[in-house]
Design an enzyme around this catalytic site. Structure first.
Site, PDB file in Angstrom:
ATOM      1  N   ASN A   1       0.925  -1.107  -0.053  1.00  0.00           N
ATOM      2  CA  ASN A   1      -0.222   0.086   0.035  1.00  0.00           C
ATOM      3  C   ASN A   1       1.021   1.120   0.049  1.00  0.00           C
ATOM      4  O   ASN A   1       2.003   1.282   0.848  1.00  0.00           O
ATOM      5  CB  ASN A   1      -0.998  -0.061   1.395  1.00  0.00           C
ATOM      6  CG  ASN A   1      -2.150   1.213   1.128  1.00  0.00           C
ATOM      7  OD1 ASN A   1      -1.606   2.196   0.969  1.00  0.00           O
ATOM      8  ND2 ASN A   1      -3.072   0.773   1.703  1.00  0.00           N
TER       9      ASN A   1
ATOM     10  N   HIS B   1       0.715   6.341   2.188  1.00  0.00           N
ATOM     11  CA  HIS B   1       1.416   7.222   2.795  1.00  0.00           C
ATOM     12  C   HIS B   1       2.511   7.869   1.984  1.00  0.00           C
ATOM     13  O   HIS B   1       3.075   8.999   2.598  1.00  0.00           O
ATOM     14  CB  HIS B   1       1.898   6.439   4.155  1.00  0.00           C
ATOM     15  CG  HIS B   1       0.693   5.989   4.879  1.00  0.00           C
ATOM     16  ND1 HIS B   1      -0.372   6.998   5.317  1.00  0.00           N
ATOM     17  CD2 HIS B   1       0.280   4.887   5.556  1.00  0.00           C
ATOM     18  CE1 HIS B   1      -1.244   6.401   6.013  1.00  0.00           C
ATOM     19  NE2 HIS B   1      -0.908   5.128   6.280  1.00  0.00           N
TER      20      HIS B   1
ATOM     21  N   HIS C   1      -5.879   3.287  -1.315  1.00  0.00           N
ATOM     22  CA  HIS C   1      -7.102   3.518  -0.752  1.00  0.00           C
ATOM     23  C   HIS C   1      -7.706   4.953  -1.271  1.00  0.00           C
ATOM     24  O   HIS C   1      -7.140   6.041  -0.880  1.00  0.00           O
ATOM     25  CB  HIS C   1      -6.983   3.559   0.780  1.00  0.00           C
ATOM     26  CG  HIS C   1      -8.417   3.834   1.370  1.00  0.00           C
ATOM     27  ND1 HIS C   1      -8.704   3.619   2.701  1.00  0.00           N
ATOM     28  CD2 HIS C   1      -9.700   4.107   0.863  1.00  0.00           C
ATOM     29  CE1 HIS C   1      -9.877   3.826   2.987  1.00  0.00           C
ATOM     30  NE2 HIS C   1     -10.657   4.168   1.736  1.00  0.00           N
TER      31      HIS C   1
ATOM     32  N   ARG D   1      -9.867   7.734  -0.780  1.00  0.00           N
ATOM     33  CA  ARG D   1     -11.038   8.015   0.359  1.00  0.00           C
ATOM     34  C   ARG D   1     -11.647   9.111  -0.250  1.00  0.00           C
ATOM     35  O   ARG D   1     -11.491   9.997  -1.260  1.00  0.00           O
ATOM     36  CB  ARG D   1     -10.201   8.305   1.745  1.00  0.00           C
ATOM     37  CG  ARG D   1      -9.299   7.337   2.438  1.00  0.00           C
ATOM     38  CD  ARG D   1      -8.851   7.954   3.560  1.00  0.00           C
ATOM     39  NE  ARG D   1      -9.909   8.211   4.601  1.00  0.00           N
ATOM     40  CZ  ARG D   1     -10.134   7.409   5.637  1.00  0.00           C
ATOM     41  NH1 ARG D   1      -9.672   6.248   5.861  1.00  0.00           N
ATOM     42  NH2 ARG D   1     -11.118   7.867   6.600  1.00  0.00           N
TER      43      ARG D   1
ATOM     44  N   ARG E   1      -7.670  12.548   1.420  1.00  0.00           N
ATOM     45  CA  ARG E   1      -6.698  12.979   2.473  1.00  0.00           C
ATOM     46  C   ARG E   1      -5.108  12.610   2.013  1.00  0.00           C
ATOM     47  O   ARG E   1      -4.282  12.974   2.342  1.00  0.00           O
ATOM     48  CB  ARG E   1      -6.929  12.611   3.657  1.00  0.00           C
ATOM     49  CG  ARG E   1      -6.703  10.937   4.038  1.00  0.00           C
ATOM     50  CD  ARG E   1      -6.789  10.629   5.483  1.00  0.00           C
ATOM     51  NE  ARG E   1      -8.177  10.724   6.000  1.00  0.00           N
ATOM     52  CZ  ARG E   1      -8.632  10.549   7.028  1.00  0.00           C
ATOM     53  NH1 ARG E   1      -8.002   9.943   7.959  1.00  0.00           N
ATOM     54  NH2 ARG E   1      -9.705  10.840   7.492  1.00  0.00           N
TER      55      ARG E   1
ATOM     56  N   GLU F   1      -8.747  -0.100  -2.487  1.00  0.00           N
ATOM     57  CA  GLU F   1      -9.504  -0.022  -1.633  1.00  0.00           C
ATOM     58  C   GLU F   1     -10.579   1.292  -1.621  1.00  0.00           C
ATOM     59  O   GLU F   1     -10.272   2.342  -1.997  1.00  0.00           O
ATOM     60  CB  GLU F   1      -8.692   0.217  -0.192  1.00  0.00           C
ATOM     61  CG  GLU F   1      -7.923  -0.826   0.156  1.00  0.00           C
ATOM     62  CD  GLU F   1      -7.051  -0.915   1.148  1.00  0.00           C
ATOM     63  OE1 GLU F   1      -6.549  -1.867   1.784  1.00  0.00           O
ATOM     64  OE2 GLU F   1      -7.183   0.449   1.870  1.00  0.00           O
TER      65      GLU F   1
ATOM     66  N   THR G   1      -8.292   3.309   8.755  1.00  0.00           N
ATOM     67  CA  THR G   1      -9.435   2.423   8.832  1.00  0.00           C
ATOM     68  C   THR G   1      -9.567   1.708  10.123  1.00  0.00           C
ATOM     69  O   THR G   1      -8.761   0.899  10.543  1.00  0.00           O
ATOM     70  CB  THR G   1      -9.506   1.507   7.573  1.00  0.00           C
ATOM     71  OG1 THR G   1      -9.244   2.157   6.365  1.00  0.00           O
ATOM     72  CG2 THR G   1     -10.798   0.711   7.618  1.00  0.00           C
TER      73      THR G   1
ATOM     74  N   GLU H   1     -10.304  -9.814   3.078  1.00  0.00           N
ATOM     75  CA  GLU H   1      -8.983  -9.534   4.102  1.00  0.00           C
ATOM     76  C   GLU H   1      -9.412  -9.292   5.419  1.00  0.00           C
ATOM     77  O   GLU H   1     -10.120  -8.465   5.657  1.00  0.00           O
ATOM     78  CB  GLU H   1      -8.647  -8.148   3.336  1.00  0.00           C
ATOM     79  CG  GLU H   1      -7.414  -7.689   3.985  1.00  0.00           C
ATOM     80  CD  GLU H   1      -6.714  -6.362   3.431  1.00  0.00           C
ATOM     81  OE1 GLU H   1      -6.133  -5.583   4.196  1.00  0.00           O
ATOM     82  OE2 GLU H   1      -7.030  -5.880   2.275  1.00  0.00           O
TER      83      GLU H   1
ATOM     84  N   HIS I   1      -3.673  -4.827   7.929  1.00  0.00           N
ATOM     85  CA  HIS I   1      -3.755  -3.604   8.977  1.00  0.00           C
ATOM     86  C   HIS I   1      -3.037  -3.780   9.927  1.00  0.00           C
ATOM     87  O   HIS I   1      -2.815  -4.698  10.842  1.00  0.00           O
ATOM     88  CB  HIS I   1      -5.083  -3.496   9.269  1.00  0.00           C
ATOM     89  CG  HIS I   1      -5.548  -2.206   9.972  1.00  0.00           C
ATOM     90  ND1 HIS I   1      -5.732  -0.999   9.060  1.00  0.00           N
ATOM     91  CD2 HIS I   1      -5.379  -1.646  11.235  1.00  0.00           C
ATOM     92  CE1 HIS I   1      -6.002   0.060   9.975  1.00  0.00           C
ATOM     93  NE2 HIS I   1      -5.524  -0.058  11.217  1.00  0.00           N
TER      94      HIS I   1
END
Length: 239
Positions: A7, A10, A43, A45, A49, A70, A101, A151, A191
């Site tokens: 992922n 970030h 992801h 969102r 963000r 995602e 999440t 997942e 996660h």
């Protein structure tokens, strides 16, 4: 052997913090792919963000490995997914006030709506995964609405501060992975997994993919993406 989905959210978080054009999530995705990642996760969102729609489109057009998007099960996100057509959509819950999440999607409560989203995506040739707590009833419901995979949310296990809580949460993950496999669902996990906690999953072959972001990006800040991804790939190969 289980696969690694990296992922890169970030990387975009760092970019958005200063409103600059760098660092570039596409570059991070390519570096992760070159280092051995089997899939790239983003992801998108609702509040944008970190990852932006342009990031998803550019990564989709650039990488050779699988793209996992995602997203919340909203009409806006569904439209974007149908347009971009990632390899897989992972349906996740989403709250504006959360840092990341928190918890899995409540498939039981929202079964009819999620079922329709699953049908729409699969009719477009997009595989559907559901991010879900290690709850057997939720997993059975995911199977009932014809999801391709689940997942398992591993956050409670990874964040556990006592041996009792850790053992309890690990048992839940094991049970969830086994029932998911028996139902012929693809079983993934993600996660909070880091370079230490990944070792706990040794001997759990039902899990076929690990989705990891924060730990890899954090290490990449210090060592570079190539080393960060290769080290995690090696750990997964040793499970």
């Amino acid at each position: 052997m289980a696969e690694l989905a990296v992922n890169v959210d970030h990387v975009a978080t760092l970019r958005q913090a200063r409103g600059t054009k760098y660092p570039e999530p596409v570059q991070a995705a390519l570096a992760a792919e070159t280092a051995g990642a089997d899939a790239i996760v983003v992801h998108l969102r609702e509040d944008r963000r970190h990852i932006q729609e342009r990031d998803v489109r550019l990564i989709s057009q650039t990488i050779k490995t699988r793209l996992i998007l995602e997203m919340a099960a909203t009409s806006e996100m569904l439209g974007i997914a149908l347009d971009i057509k990632p390899d897989t959509v992972t349906l996740v819950p989403e709250k504006r006030e959360e840092l990341t999440t928190q918890g899995g999607l409540d498939v039981i409560t929202h079964m009819q709506h999620i079922r329709q989203v699953v049908i729409t995506l699969k009719n477009a040739g997009i595989k559907v995964c559901i991010f879900i707590d290690p709850d057997l009833d939720q997993i059975k419901t995911a199977h009932k609405i014809n999801a391709d995979s689940i997942e398992i949310h591993t956050g409670a296990f990874c964040d556990a501060t006592t041996s009792y809580d850790r053992e309890r949460e690990y048992t839940r993950i094991v049970d969830a992975a086994k029932i998911g496999a028996r139902l012929n669902l693809g079983v993934h996990a993600g996660h909070g997994i880091c370079y230490h906690s990944i070792k706990a999953f040794k001997g759990l072959p039902e899990i076929t993919e690990y989705s990891i972001g924060h730990a890899i990006i954090s290490k990449a800040v210090m060592t570079g993406m190539d080393t960060a991804v290769r080290d995690m790939v090696q750990l997964i190969q040793n499970l």
